[in-house]
Structures are given as C-alpha cells and as structure tokens.
Write a protein that holds these residues in place. Structure first.
Motif, PDB file in Angstrom:
ATOM      1  N   GLU A  78       5.854  54.679  -2.684  1.00  0.00           N
ATOM      2  CA  GLU A  78       6.421  54.239  -1.413  1.00  0.00           C
ATOM      3  C   GLU A  78       7.497  53.169  -1.642  1.00  0.00           C
ATOM      4  OE1 GLU A  78       4.936  52.471   2.906  1.00  0.00           O
ATOM      5  OE2 GLU A  78       3.522  52.736   1.252  1.00  0.00           O
ATOM      6  N   LYS A  79       7.267  52.292  -2.601  1.00  0.00           N
ATOM      7  CA  LYS A  79       8.253  51.264  -2.900  1.00  0.00           C
ATOM      8  C   LYS A  79       9.546  51.878  -3.439  1.00  0.00           C
ATOM      9  CE  LYS A  79       8.836  46.881  -5.292  1.00  0.00           C
ATOM     10  NZ  LYS A  79       8.241  45.881  -6.216  1.00  0.00           N
ATOM     11  N   LYS A  80       9.410  52.902  -4.298  1.00  0.00           N
ATOM     12  CA  LYS A  80      10.609  53.588  -4.804  1.00  0.00           C
ATOM     13  C   LYS A  80      11.371  54.245  -3.669  1.00  0.00           C
ATOM     14  CE  LYS A  80      10.743  56.016  -8.434  1.00  0.00           C
ATOM     15  NZ  LYS A  80      10.486  57.082  -9.441  1.00  0.00           N
ATOM     16  N   ALA A  81      10.661  54.875  -2.756  1.00  0.00           N
ATOM     17  CA  ALA A  81      11.323  55.528  -1.619  1.00  0.00           C
ATOM     18  C   ALA A  81      12.031  54.497  -0.747  1.00  0.00           C
ATOM     19  CB  ALA A  81      10.291  56.321  -0.814  1.00  0.00           C
ATOM     20  N   ASP A  82      11.397  53.335  -0.558  1.00  0.00           N
ATOM     21  CA  ASP A  82      12.041  52.286   0.252  1.00  0.00           C
ATOM     22  C   ASP A  82      13.317  51.784  -0.422  1.00  0.00           C
ATOM     23  OD1 ASP A  82      10.059  52.487   2.116  1.00  0.00           O
ATOM     24  OD2 ASP A  82       8.891  50.760   1.420  1.00  0.00           O
ATOM     25  N   ASP A  83      13.266  51.578  -1.744  1.00  0.00           N
ATOM     26  CA  ASP A  83      14.463  51.115  -2.456  1.00  0.00           C
ATOM     27  C   ASP A  83      15.585  52.134  -2.357  1.00  0.00           C
ATOM     28  OD1 ASP A  83      13.135  48.829  -3.158  1.00  0.00           O
ATOM     29  OD2 ASP A  83      12.560  49.540  -5.160  1.00  0.00           O
ATOM     30  N   ARG A  84      15.253  53.411  -2.480  1.00  0.00           N
ATOM     31  CA  ARG A  84      16.275  54.453  -2.400  1.00  0.00           C
ATOM     32  C   ARG A  84      16.884  54.497  -0.999  1.00  0.00           C
ATOM     33  NH1 ARG A  84      13.493  58.054  -4.514  1.00  0.00           N
ATOM     34  NH2 ARG A  84      12.650  59.005  -2.614  1.00  0.00           N
ATOM     35  N   GLU A  85      16.065  54.335   0.015  1.00  0.00           N
ATOM     36  CA  GLU A  85      16.547  54.356   1.389  1.00  0.00           C
ATOM     37  C   GLU A  85      17.442  53.153   1.669  1.00  0.00           C
ATOM     38  OE1 GLU A  85      14.731  54.535   5.944  1.00  0.00           O
ATOM     39  OE2 GLU A  85      13.415  54.764   4.194  1.00  0.00           O
ATOM     40  N   LYS A  86      17.101  51.991   1.088  1.00  0.00           N
ATOM     41  CA  LYS A  86      17.931  50.803   1.281  1.00  0.00           C
ATOM     42  C   LYS A  86      19.295  50.986   0.641  1.00  0.00           C
ATOM     43  CE  LYS A  86      14.235  47.372   1.726  1.00  0.00           C
ATOM     44  NZ  LYS A  86      13.592  46.185   1.117  1.00  0.00           N
ATOM     45  N   ARG A  87      19.337  51.607  -0.539  1.00  0.00           N
ATOM     46  CA  ARG A  87      20.621  51.833  -1.193  1.00  0.00           C
ATOM     47  C   ARG A  87      21.486  52.789  -0.380  1.00  0.00           C
ATOM     48  NH1 ARG A  87      17.433  51.910  -5.949  1.00  0.00           N
ATOM     49  NH2 ARG A  87      17.500  54.208  -5.932  1.00  0.00           N
ATOM     50  N   GLN A  88      20.855  53.833   0.148  1.00  0.00           N
ATOM     51  CA  GLN A  88      21.603  54.782   0.973  1.00  0.00           C
ATOM     52  C   GLN A  88      22.142  54.105   2.233  1.00  0.00           C
ATOM     53  OE1 GLN A  88      18.902  57.975   1.664  1.00  0.00           O
ATOM     54  NE2 GLN A  88      19.215  58.915  -0.374  1.00  0.00           N
ATOM     55  N   GLU A  89      21.313  53.230   2.820  1.00  0.00           N
ATOM     56  CA  GLU A  89      21.739  52.527   4.029  1.00  0.00           C
ATOM     57  C   GLU A  89      22.912  51.586   3.724  1.00  0.00           C
ATOM     58  OE1 GLU A  89      21.706  51.832   8.016  1.00  0.00           O
ATOM     59  OE2 GLU A  89      20.423  53.234   6.915  1.00  0.00           O
ATOM     60  N   ALA A  90      22.842  50.896   2.600  1.00  0.00           N
ATOM     61  CA  ALA A  90      23.922  49.983   2.213  1.00  0.00           C
ATOM     62  C   ALA A  90      25.210  50.765   1.928  1.00  0.00           C
ATOM     63  CB  ALA A  90      23.509  49.172   0.977  1.00  0.00           C
ATOM     64  N   HIS A  91      25.105  51.910   1.287  1.00  0.00           N
ATOM     65  CA  HIS A  91      26.279  52.728   0.987  1.00  0.00           C
ATOM     66  C   HIS A  91      26.924  53.242   2.269  1.00  0.00           C
ATOM     67  CE1 HIS A  91      28.848  55.296  -1.428  1.00  0.00           C
ATOM     68  NE2 HIS A  91      28.481  56.361  -0.685  1.00  0.00           N
ATOM     69  N   ARG A  92      26.130  53.670   3.258  1.00  0.00           N
ATOM     70  CA  ARG A  92      26.654  54.171   4.514  1.00  0.00           C
ATOM     71  C   ARG A  92      27.373  53.058   5.268  1.00  0.00           C
ATOM     72  NH1 ARG A  92      22.555  56.841   5.739  1.00  0.00           N
ATOM     73  NH2 ARG A  92      21.444  55.194   6.883  1.00  0.00           N
ATOM     74  N   PHE A  93      26.832  51.854   5.253  1.00  0.00           N
ATOM     75  CA  PHE A  93      27.487  50.733   5.938  1.00  0.00           C
ATOM     76  C   PHE A  93      28.856  50.400   5.302  1.00  0.00           C
ATOM     77  CE2 PHE A  93      28.292  46.162   6.079  1.00  0.00           C
ATOM     78  CZ  PHE A  93      28.309  45.948   7.450  1.00  0.00           C
ATOM     79  N   HIS A  94      28.970  50.517   3.992  1.00  0.00           N
ATOM     80  CA  HIS A  94      30.218  50.219   3.284  1.00  0.00           C
ATOM     81  C   HIS A  94      31.329  51.168   3.701  1.00  0.00           C
ATOM     82  CE1 HIS A  94      32.920  49.085   0.032  1.00  0.00           C
ATOM     83  NE2 HIS A  94      32.998  50.379  -0.318  1.00  0.00           N
TER      84      HIS A  94
END
Length: 591
Positions: free
Chosen positions: A571-587
C-alpha cells in the motif's frame, strides 16, 4: 474463592474417551531424589513444614523416625527432622501425621510395641509439632494400649483427628477424642475384631459425610451399624479393604483382595458397594504365560523388629483416564520371586464382572518395575508435584534390617487431564500461627466429587475420600488426584464435604463451578458450619497442550503480522507511485 474462567476447547480436538490412552513408561530416579539416603521403611506422607510440597516419613532401625523434607534442589528429599526413640526401648510400628491438638501445626502419632512384649499390645505416642520440629520430650502417651494399630479418624466432626480401635482392657472398640483427651465407646458390637483389621472412615452413601460410616471387619464379616455382608465363599485369607470409585459412577466401592487357600496359590479381588448384596470378582486371572502368581499372605508370627505387610492394594489413577488403578505385591507361587505389579482398570470382558462394567488386569510388562526383586510395598506418589502419579517401591536387600527405596517416574505419553484436591482442617484461615497457612496438615474424612462432560458429550462423574485409612501402612496421600481423561472441558461442578458432629442434620458441603483441568484446588473449610464461607485456592499446572497452543498462537500471530506487513508495504508503494503521478500532472498543467 479463587476462580479462573475459560471457554472449553472443542470436543473435536480430542479422540473419543473410549479409546485406550497410550501406555506409560517408568524411569528410575532414586539418586536424584534421595542421594545416598534411599533406604528405610516409608511409613506416611504429609506436608510437615507447610510449604505446599509433600514430605516423606521414613522409619529406620525400627526405632527412629526420619522426615525427608521436599526441596527444590537435588536431592529433592533431604532427611531434615529426626526423632530417635531407642532410649524408650520400643519398636515403631506405624506413623500417622496430623494436627491432634488443633494448633494448625503438624503433629505425629506413632504406634509402638515394647521390645520385650508380644504384638498384642501397642502403645500410642503423640509428638507435638512446634515450629516445624519434633522433640522427644514434647509428647503425650495415651493411657491405654491397643490390640491392633488404631484408625485415625474424625469421630465428632470437629476436624481434629481422633483415635479408634480395640483397647487391650476391653473387647469393644473405643474412641479417643483428640480435643478433650477422653475415651468413649465407639461401636455397639459383640463381635471380635479381625487382626490385622480393615477399618475405614469413608462416605459410602453419597451424603458427603464419613462420620457415620465406620466399616470394620469382625468375625470374618464386614459390618456397619445397619448392614452386614458375608464374605465371598471359599475365602481363606483376607487382605486389607480399600475404597475407591472403581467404575466412575461418583460413588465409592469396596475392594477386597483375598486368597482362596491358605498358601495364596489362588488369589482374587472382589468388589461390592452399597445396595449390592453380593461380591463381584474383578480379578481372578493371575497367570502370566506359564507362571502363576498370587498375593503374599500376612505373617503374624514374625520377630518384633521384622515388619510384615498385610495384603494391600494401593490405589491411584496412573493414566488419568478417570478410573483408579492399583499397585499390588505378587509372589511367584512356584518360586520365591516377589515383585510389584500394576493392576490396570479396564472395561470388563467377561460375564462375572458385567454388573460393574470394569475389572482389573495385571500389567505384566513394565520393565523398570519388573527389575525390582523382593519387593514388599508399592504405592503411588506425585514426586514432582505435577499431577501425574509416580511409583515408590520398597524392597529387601539394602541390608539385613533396612529396605531399599526405589522411585519410578511416570513418563506418561498422553496429554490427559486431572484435578488435584486437598482439603485442610479449616481450624484457621487468615489468623494461622506464625502467619503460615497449614497447606498440608493431614485431615481424615473429607469427601470430593466432581461432574463434567467427556469428549463425547456424556456426563462423567468421579469421587474420592481423603485419608480414609491410616493403619498397616495404608500409605494414602494427603490429597486426591482425580483423572479426567482426554476431555479438556472444565469441571461443571466440584463438591467438597467434611464430617459433621453427631446429631447435626445439615450436610457440610460446598460446591465450586468452572474448575480448570490440570489445576490443584486447596480447600479451606473455615468456618466449618458455614460452607458458603469456605475458600479455595486454585493453582494451575500447565500441560503440554498449553505449550502447543501457545506455540500455535504465536505462529498464527507472526503469520498475520507478516501478511499485514506485506500489505502495508504494498500500500505504501502504491501511495508513493500515486503521489509521483499527481506531482507530474500538476507540473504539466502549470506549463
């Protein structure tokens, strides 16, 4: 009242109680227990120093009592208290520990005979216990002598032991009352008492009171005030009676070993009970292959220093299946070999014992027991205080005057269950002398009964009397170990009753519920006449199944924690991956 509650384990966990429990094996451990002191005549058991461990009372040289106190370090029994009586010019014939003056400290009653007199005159000494010691000068001698070893019992229900027997100046039984030190007539009978006698102080009619059931052997017949039973036909030699719940119905039966000829070439054990007007044979087959065995008859004409033991069965549930077994001394009728044998309580397989459903079968193949030659006494004893009855055997051969003491540990293979019960005198509770509760002062007369449900869901009963006999090396334990078989269910009801004074109508009995198996229950009946105020202390003895359950529980917990850890990591790995995707989309949106 101390009580532990738990849910009963599933009956599916255990095999049917009808299946035979695995055989026991015996291991010899005399050096660990006694060191170099493993000799003498074992005469009694009792907790002399109130440490909740049973001590051994041993006779040596015919005129010295030695108390082996239990210890936590090897050797586990050490000769700490000695009472030499050589200066009195007597030979000790029996030892009966108890609290004879009501001070909640263990005293010791000795029966003795003068070295220049015959065996028909026995004196009684009571040595008063004081701060866990015995003093040769601190004693009392009863002012009458006895024709035979007396029975120690609680005649008047005050829980101070009294002394019952036929005195030399009378042909009628007399009772010496311990509290007021006075003599009273005990039984109205014109019959001459049998020597060696078979007196007992036991509840036979399920009223939880032994006070009115004094059973004696007179003129070859057993009698109580309201009942007389003829001996089995053809009996020539009579052994010592013993009482036990032989068939597991919650009521004590009367067992009697006999010989049907003068030389004991043909031996048997009979059983009867209240309401049964006949003697039922429960063991008649004493033949092992081509060898015929039989009981060893009592020799009344032996020299005064040489002890002769009556035919005696010592009772105990060695395999904890709920049916008491026995130890007996048998002699090769065509030779001179004399050994101790275990008599196993098994289902009846012939017509003669069908009415009681159980019988004895001689357990011929116990290698460690068979190696002890010239055995004279064998009895049960819980050596390691773990609820499993071990075996102590006395044999000839240590010296011309002393017996060797052999101890055999019961390496029981099945994880059966038990409850160990001891009933104290209840003369004190929180105000005992020296602030020490007398956890083991021997008390004759209490009766214990339990009801539970076996592994198949059927009602199961069991009962036992505490210290019903004291003479002729009865060697009864100051507690009762009641086997429960393989059912791990708690005891639904456990009843304890004590003797009541003559004329008192209300039964002195208390009930405890939900008693955990593999536990020791110490009952303090204080005050005597208010059973609801009695207290009980419960001590647990963990069994192998508890260890296995703990290991299984720990294993399950570790397995669950591992799964939780893996899921948490994923679950922690999935959360980290989702955070990276969210940060990339915001950029990219910002551009």
């Amino acid at each position: 009242t101390s009580r532990y509650l738990c849910s009963p384990l599933s009956n599916d966990t255990f095999k049917s109680s009808g299946s035979a429990l695995p055989r026991t094996t015996l291991g010899r451990h005399p050096a660990r227990l006694f060191g170099a002191e493993a000799y003498g005549t074992l005469a009694a058991f009792g907790d002399f120093n109130s440490d909740k461990q049973t001590d051994l009372f041993v006779l040596r040289g015919g005129n010295e009592l030695i108390i082996f106190l239990a210890d936590q370090k090897e050797p586990y029994f050490k000769p700490r208290v000695k009472l030499p009586m050589k200066s009195l010019g007597v030979t000790i014939t029996s030892v009966v520990p108890g609290d004879y003056d009501g001070d909640s400290q263990m005293d010791v009653l000795l029966t003795t005979q003068a070295q220049n007199h015959g065996k028909d005159e026995l004196s009684v000494f009571i040595f008063w216990g004081h701060n866990q010691t015995l003093d040769l000068n601190h004693k009392m001698m009863l002012n009458r002598t006895f024709q035979d070893e007396p029975l120690v019992m609680d005649f008047n229900g005050d829980l101070i032991p009294d002394v019952f027997g036929v005195t030399s100046d009378s042909n009628k039984p007399q009772i010496w009352i311990g509290r007021n030190l006075s003599w009273h007539p005990a039984l109205e009978t014109q019959r001459k008492m049998y020597i060696p006698h078979s007196h007992a102080f036991i509840d036979l009619n399920n009223d939880f009171t032994a006070g009115k059931q004094i059973l004696s052997l007179s003129d070859g017949n057993f009698s109580r005030p309201e009942e007389t039973k003829e001996m089995p036909s053809g009996v020539k030699v009579i052994g010592q009676s013993v009482f036990a719940d032989f068939d597991g119905d919650g009521q004590s039966e009367h067992l009697l070993p006999v010989c049907e000829d003068d030389k004991c070439q043909k031996s048997a054990i009979y059983l009867t009970k209240l309401g049964l007007n006949q003697w039922i044979p429960i063991l008649q087959d004493f033949r092992n292959k081509d060898t015929l065995w039989g009981f060893v008859s009592y020799q009344n004409e032996k020299p005064s220093k040489e002890i002769s033991f009556p035919i005696t069965l010592h009772i105990g549930d060695y395999n904890m299946d709920g049916y008491p077994d026995a130890l007996a001394i048998l002699k090769n009728t065509s030779g001179s070999n004399q050994q101790a044998f275990l008599l196993e309580n098994v289902p009846c397989n012939n017509v003669s014992c069908k009415s009681v459903r159980r019988m004895f079968r001689v357990f011929w193949e116990l290698s460690d027991l068979n190696q002890i030659k010239d055995a004279v006494v064998a009895t049960f004893f819980d050596i390691y205080e773990d609820g499993i009855l071990d075996i102590i055997v006395l044999s000839k051969g240590y010296s011309s005057e002393e017996f060797a003491i052999h101890t055999l540990k019961n390496n029981f293979e099945a994880d059966a269950y038990f409850v160990k019960v001891i009933v104290l005198s209840g003369l004190c509770s929180n105000d005992c002398p020296r602030k020490i509760t007398p956890f083991g002062v021997n008390q004759p007369g209490p009766y214990i009964k339990y009801t539970t449900v076996d592994a198949n869901g059927y009602l199961k009963n069991g009962s036992a009397g505490q210290l019903s006999q004291s003479a002729h090396f009865a060697l009864q334990l100051p507690y009762n170990v009641l086997g429960l078989g393989r059912s791990a269910n708690f005891l639904d009801h456990l009843y304890v009753g004590i003797p009541r004074p003559l004329g008192e109508k209300s039964i002195r009995r208390q009930e405890w519920t939900a008693i955990i198996p593999n536990s020791q229950l110490i009952v303090i009946p204080y005050p005597h006449n208010v059973p609801r105020s009695w207290s009980a202390k419960l001590y647990l003895t963990p069994s192998n199944i508890v260890l296995l359950t703990a290991i299984a529980l720990i294993g399950v917990c570790v397995f669950i924690l591992a799964i939780i850890g893996i899921l948490h990591w994923q679950e922690k790995k999935a959360d980290d991956r989702e955070k990276r995707q969210e940060a990339h989309r915001f950029h990219f949106d910002a551009m």
